[in-house]
Design a protein around this motif. Structure first.
Motif, PDB file in Angstrom:
ATOM      1  N   ARG A  88       6.609  10.340   8.839  1.00 41.05           N
ATOM      2  CA  ARG A  88       8.098  10.562   9.157  1.00 41.05           C
ATOM      3  C   ARG A  88       8.458  11.536   9.718  1.00 41.05           C
ATOM      4  NH1 ARG A  88       6.304   7.141   4.479  1.00 41.05           N
ATOM      5  NH2 ARG A  88       8.087   5.910   3.770  1.00 41.05           N
ATOM      6  N   GLU A 134      11.257  11.965   0.684  1.00 38.65           N
ATOM      7  CA  GLU A 134      10.698  10.549   1.186  1.00 38.65           C
ATOM      8  C   GLU A 134      10.747   9.617   0.175  1.00 38.65           C
ATOM      9  OE1 GLU A 134       6.497  10.800   3.160  1.00 38.65           O
ATOM     10  OE2 GLU A 134       6.403   9.264   1.766  1.00 38.65           O
ATOM     11  N   HIS A 156       3.904   5.839  11.620  1.00 38.65           N
ATOM     12  CA  HIS A 156       3.676   5.793  10.200  1.00 38.65           C
ATOM     13  C   HIS A 156       4.368   6.978   9.376  1.00 38.65           C
ATOM     14  CE1 HIS A 156       1.850   5.282   6.142  1.00 38.65           C
ATOM     15  NE2 HIS A 156       1.248   6.305   6.181  1.00 38.65           N
ATOM     16  N   ASP A 214       2.267  14.031  -0.959  1.00 43.28           N
ATOM     17  CA  ASP A 214       1.637  13.036   0.291  1.00 43.28           C
ATOM     18  C   ASP A 214       0.168  13.054   0.038  1.00 43.28           C
ATOM     19  OD1 ASP A 214       2.343  12.137   3.188  1.00 43.28           O
ATOM     20  OD2 ASP A 214       0.010  12.963   3.113  1.00 43.28           O
ATOM     21  N   ASN A 258      -2.114  10.874  13.787  1.00 39.34           N
ATOM     22  CA  ASN A 258      -1.851   9.577  13.235  1.00 39.34           C
ATOM     23  C   ASN A 258      -1.007   8.906  14.633  1.00 39.34           C
ATOM     24  OD1 ASN A 258      -1.076   7.362  12.200  1.00 39.34           O
ATOM     25  ND2 ASN A 258      -1.287   8.038  10.209  1.00 39.34           N
ATOM     26  N   ARG A 292       0.112   6.035  15.010  1.00 34.63           N
ATOM     27  CA  ARG A 292       0.997   4.840  14.938  1.00 34.63           C
ATOM     28  C   ARG A 292       2.335   5.467  14.283  1.00 34.63           C
ATOM     29  NH1 ARG A 292       0.257   1.861   9.473  1.00 34.63           N
ATOM     30  NH2 ARG A 292      -0.666   3.264   8.056  1.00 34.63           N
ATOM     31  N   LEU A 339      -2.513  13.996   4.835  1.00 37.21           N
ATOM     32  CA  LEU A 339      -1.989  14.886   5.947  1.00 37.21           C
ATOM     33  C   LEU A 339      -2.004  16.280   5.871  1.00 37.21           C
ATOM     34  CD1 LEU A 339      -0.605  14.605   8.680  1.00 37.21           C
ATOM     35  CD2 LEU A 339       1.605  14.433   7.279  1.00 37.21           C
ATOM     36  N   ASN A 348      -7.664   8.166  12.067  1.00 37.95           N
ATOM     37  CA  ASN A 348      -8.474   6.942  11.365  1.00 37.95           C
ATOM     38  C   ASN A 348      -8.978   6.027  12.382  1.00 37.95           C
ATOM     39  OD1 ASN A 348      -8.807   4.775  10.259  1.00 37.95           O
ATOM     40  ND2 ASN A 348      -7.140   4.760   8.753  1.00 37.95           N
ATOM     41  N   GLU A 368       7.880  14.969   7.320  1.00 40.40           N
ATOM     42  CA  GLU A 368       6.541  15.386   7.698  1.00 40.40           C
ATOM     43  C   GLU A 368       6.376  16.045   9.165  1.00 40.40           C
ATOM     44  OE1 GLU A 368       5.430  11.414   6.769  1.00 40.40           O
ATOM     45  OE2 GLU A 368       4.394  11.918   4.860  1.00 40.40           O
ATOM     46  N   TYR A 370     -11.608  13.412   8.985  1.00 39.83           N
ATOM     47  CA  TYR A 370     -10.422  12.574   8.647  1.00 39.83           C
ATOM     48  C   TYR A 370     -10.501  12.386   7.384  1.00 39.83           C
ATOM     49  CZ  TYR A 370      -6.479   9.611   8.814  1.00 39.83           C
ATOM     50  OH  TYR A 370      -5.088   8.835   8.614  1.00 39.83           O
ATOM     51  N   ARG A 412       0.890  -1.096   0.079  1.00 47.46           N
ATOM     52  CA  ARG A 412      -0.014   0.012   0.065  1.00 47.46           C
ATOM     53  C   ARG A 412       0.878   1.218   0.049  1.00 47.46           C
ATOM     54  NH1 ARG A 412      -3.402   2.307   4.840  1.00 47.46           N
ATOM     55  NH2 ARG A 412      -1.621   3.650   5.105  1.00 47.46           N
ATOM     56  N   ARG A 445      -8.998   2.046  13.671  1.00 49.52           N
ATOM     57  CA  ARG A 445      -7.952   1.489  14.323  1.00 49.52           C
ATOM     58  C   ARG A 445      -8.042   1.568  15.868  1.00 49.52           C
ATOM     59  NH1 ARG A 445      -4.326   3.474  10.107  1.00 49.52           N
ATOM     60  NH2 ARG A 445      -5.401   2.336   8.182  1.00 49.52           N
TER      61      ARG A 445
HETATM   62  O1  LIG Z   1      -3.456   4.790   7.108  1.00 47.59           O
HETATM   63  P1  LIG Z   1      -3.368   5.715   8.192  1.00 47.59           P
HETATM   64  O2  LIG Z   1      -2.805   5.404   9.375  1.00 47.59           O
HETATM   65  O3  LIG Z   1      -4.711   6.524   8.298  1.00 47.59           O
HETATM   66  O4  LIG Z   1      -2.484   7.026   7.302  1.00 47.59           O
HETATM   67  C1  LIG Z   1      -2.907   7.870   6.437  1.00 47.59           C
HETATM   68  C2  LIG Z   1      -1.785   9.081   6.461  1.00 47.59           C
HETATM   69  O5  LIG Z   1      -0.687   8.342   5.453  1.00 47.59           O
HETATM   70  C3  LIG Z   1      -0.460   9.374   4.600  1.00 47.59           C
HETATM   71  O6  LIG Z   1      -1.252   8.929   3.251  1.00 47.59           O
HETATM   72  C4  LIG Z   1       0.947   9.243   4.005  1.00 47.59           C
HETATM   73  O7  LIG Z   1       1.514   8.032   4.029  1.00 47.59           O
HETATM   74  P2  LIG Z   1       2.747   7.782   3.027  1.00 47.59           P
HETATM   75  O8  LIG Z   1       3.470   8.958   3.619  1.00 47.59           O
HETATM   76  O9  LIG Z   1       3.018   6.415   3.086  1.00 47.59           O
HETATM   77  O10 LIG Z   1       2.275   8.346   1.802  1.00 47.59           O
HETATM   78  C5  LIG Z   1      -0.876  10.657   5.105  1.00 47.59           C
HETATM   79  O11 LIG Z   1      -1.531  11.586   3.839  1.00 47.59           O
HETATM   80  C6  LIG Z   1      -2.187  10.185   5.725  1.00 47.59           C
HETATM   81  O12 LIG Z   1      -2.422  11.009   6.793  1.00 47.59           O
END
Ligand SMILES: O=P(O)(O)OC[C@H]1O[C@](O)(COP(=O)(O)O)[C@@H](O)[C@@H]1O
Length: 398
Positions: free
Chosen positions: A331, A153, A329, A175, A325, A327, A309, A272, A335, A305, A123, A275
């Motif tokens: 950077r 990134e 995830h 993003d 966010n 978790r 981002l 989100n 970010e 939501y 993904r 989760r």
């Molecule tokens: O799947 P989650 O935890 O809701 O994460 C969503 C977040 O991931 C992002 O898509 C960024 O992910 P990437 O850096 O992998 O592209 C953000 O825009 C968004 O806020």
């Protein structure tokens, strides 16, 4: 992450020339009178839009709706120095090209991962659109002559661009691109540091990495560009956070949101929450509490939501509350640091749930962490629950 050298086939569909303005307007036919000429109408609407934006943002609006980003940065404005102005001019140009790309008929097909079925870590694989956006920024920053290192990134390692470039740029070129099929907003996030002159003698690989791993407290500027119903560039040079809206009739970013101040408290949380069952007890309690209006603010919170981002952060900056966010995830380098700098410059906070984001020393280029951005009172209340970082991070399919 990927190697910048891999350019996959769909890019050949991308038109060699990116139109900033609709072709019909660029070659406007002679039958239009001066009064009804589309360019005139667009200029009028552009000016109007800037004024409406300025009114909508609240606060002191001196200069709003008339000053361009270049003017704002120049000697009569923030006076950030010629070298940074040159860098920004190139960055702006790159972002206008990305804006045109994401709005083009090619964005949907370029937004898809080619090949195997999507799932889990798959993904997060870059899509052709991410790669093109990365190439667009890389080429602009290289042409500027002002950037020593660019860390993206999308790249495994930072790219050394110019020995005499005074700046280091870290960025996420596009993003939220996984949403592009549905025309949901996307964004570019960037941070700018001074090059560390004292390590100039080190081998290129080493100095590229160390320059890119600077602490967020060393940022001299950061910003994002939101590609949505409007294209908006929000930036800080260390004296407030300011928003500039792209006027498509002139190609200028116009100051529409001077000195943005995040409300000390909002009434919106952004997460989100599918989760929920992977969250720690503290985060569940916090969300359950504010949802019911039983927190320090005696009003029931609402949820928003977008899963993009920049869009979630931009709304939070204007309306207050928390974008999070929880978790590992997002950077730190690309970010969390640039957005925390903007949040703080607007009177807000950026936290990993325990400590201030800008106080963290990055140890890895692609280091991920929980991220909470928003109104100071909301962030403080959330942190008081202690246990808000999601440690279970199974990798999600969507
Ligand atoms: O799947 P989650 O935890 O809701 O994460 C969503 C977040 O991931 C992002 O898509 C960024 O992910 P990437 O850096 O992998 O592209 C953000 O825009 C968004 O806020």
């Amino acid at each position: 992450m990927h190697s910048a050298a891999i350019i996959v086939s769909p890019i050949s569909n991308f038109p060699p020339r990116t139109y900033l303005f609709p072709p019909a307007i660029q070659n406007s036919p002679p039958q239009f009178s001066a009064a009804t000429h589309p360019l005139r109408k667009m200029a009028f609407l552009g000016g109007l839009a800037s004024k409406i934006g300025a009114v909508a943002s609240g606060g002191d609006h001196s200069g709003a709706g008339s000053q361009t980003l270049a003017e704002y940065m120049g000697k009569g404005g923030a006076n950030v120095g010629d070298e940074l102005v040159v860098l920004f001019t190139h960055l702006e140009y790159a972002c206008k090209r990305i804006a045109a790309l994401v709005a083009s008929p090619f964005s949907s097909s370029l937004g898809k991962i080619s090949g195997a079925a999507v799932g889990g870590a798959e993904r997060d694989r870059p899509k052709p659109l991410d790669i093109v956006a990365n190439e667009i920024v890389l080429s602009s920053l290289k042409n500027s002559g002002k950037v020593a290192v660019m860390a993206s990134e999308e790249d495994d390692a930072p790219v050394w661009l110019a020995d005499d470039g005074p700046f280091v740029v870290v960025l996420d070129p596009l993003d939220g691109s996984r949403n592009i099929d549905a025309s949901i907003p996307t964004g570019t996030i960037f941070g700018i540091y001074k090059k560390l002159e004292e390590i100039d003698h080190l081998p290129v690989e080493e100095k590229s990495l160390l320059n890119s791993l600077q602490s967020g407290t060393k940022l001299i500027a950061s910003g994002y560009v939101l590609y949505s119903s409007a294209t908006l560039l929000c930036a800080s040079f260390g004296s407030g956070t300011h928003g500039f809206t792209l006027d498509h009739s002139t190609g200028d970013f116009i100051l529409t949101h001077p000195d943005i101040k995040i409300p000390p408290r909002g009434q919106i949380y952004s997460v989100n929450d599918a989760r929920y069952f992977d969250w720690p007890e503290g985060l569940r309690r916090y969300i359950d509490t504010v949802r019911q209006g039983k927190g320090k603010h005696p009003k029931k919170y609402s949820a928003r939501y977008i899963c993009s981002l920049v869009a979630d952060f931009h709304r939070t900056l204007l309306y207050g509350g928390i974008a999070m966010n929880p978790r590992d995830h997002l950077r730190l380098v690309y970010e969390a640091n640039p957005l925390s700098f903007l949040a703080e410059q607007a009177g807000g906070k950026g936290s990993d749930g325990k400590v201030r984001i800008l106080s963290l020393q990055p140890v890895k280029l692609h280091q991920r962490l929980p991220l909470f951005l928003g109104s100071p009172d909301d962030i403080e209340e959330l942190e008081s629950y202690g246990d808000v970082q999601q440690k279970v991070n199974p990798g999600y399919d969507v």
